[in-house]
Scaffold this active site. Sequence first.
Site, PDB file in Angstrom:
ATOM      1  N   HIS A   1       0.843  -1.198   0.000  1.00  0.00           N
ATOM      2  CA  HIS A   1       0.000   0.000   0.000  1.00  0.00           C
ATOM      3  C   HIS A   1       0.873   1.240   0.000  1.00  0.00           C
ATOM      4  O   HIS A   1       1.967   1.243   0.562  1.00  0.00           O
ATOM      5  CB  HIS A   1      -0.880   0.052   1.265  1.00  0.00           C
ATOM      6  CG  HIS A   1      -1.852  -1.061   1.366  1.00  0.00           C
ATOM      7  ND1 HIS A   1      -3.120  -0.984   0.849  1.00  0.00           N
ATOM      8  CD2 HIS A   1      -1.764  -2.291   1.922  1.00  0.00           C
ATOM      9  CE1 HIS A   1      -3.765  -2.104   1.089  1.00  0.00           C
ATOM     10  NE2 HIS A   1      -2.955  -2.924   1.738  1.00  0.00           N
TER      11      HIS A   1
ATOM     12  N   THR B   1      13.857  -5.862   0.182  1.00  0.00           N
ATOM     13  CA  THR B   1      13.119  -4.682  -0.263  1.00  0.00           C
ATOM     14  C   THR B   1      13.578  -4.163  -1.614  1.00  0.00           C
ATOM     15  O   THR B   1      12.923  -3.306  -2.194  1.00  0.00           O
ATOM     16  CB  THR B   1      13.269  -3.544   0.766  1.00  0.00           C
ATOM     17  OG1 THR B   1      14.656  -3.202   0.881  1.00  0.00           O
ATOM     18  CG2 THR B   1      12.717  -3.958   2.126  1.00  0.00           C
TER      19      THR B   1
END
Length: 183
Positions: free
Chosen positions: A110, A160
Amino acid sequence: MRRVTNTLYDEFGGANVRELLVRAVTAPLPRYTGARIRANVLRAAGFDVARSAVLCDMPQIRGGRQLTKRLHIGRNAFLNIDCILDVHDDVVIGDNVALAHGVVLLTTTHEIGPPEQRSGAHVFGPVHIGDGAWLGARVVVLPSVTIGAGAVVAAGAVVTKDVAPNTLVGGVPAKVISTTLPG
């Protein structure tokens, strides 16, 4: 009756019938047995899974209605127990890849929203695991990440950003530990 219908749709509208059938058929198989049977059942349901793939348990496969088009599991790929594959976008698991216990591949996150709801709009991105890579236990790979061929991700790492081929990474967030892997 309309209220019941709406509630059922809200609760089950995102369910993928093929994934539910695969779960029902493979549920009786004990963990660590029937590994290639699971791959065969997924293939019969329309998933792109190599015949030689080994699934020690049925991974949780989530992602809406395009699951069969977005997931690819390559030759001799090995998925251990408790893996989660979020396939709202493409997930490519290359040949000879090993996913240890509890690996999580995420294609959804998100944006950061306003203070009243920090979980903002959805953001999607593919995950690609290169041939021969090894992801240790409880590794989490975030959206839009490519792990290069022959790379190793240490247990518990949160990946990441992209990992170069033949590189060892670990930690939270994952950082390069070594670029001199044997071979």
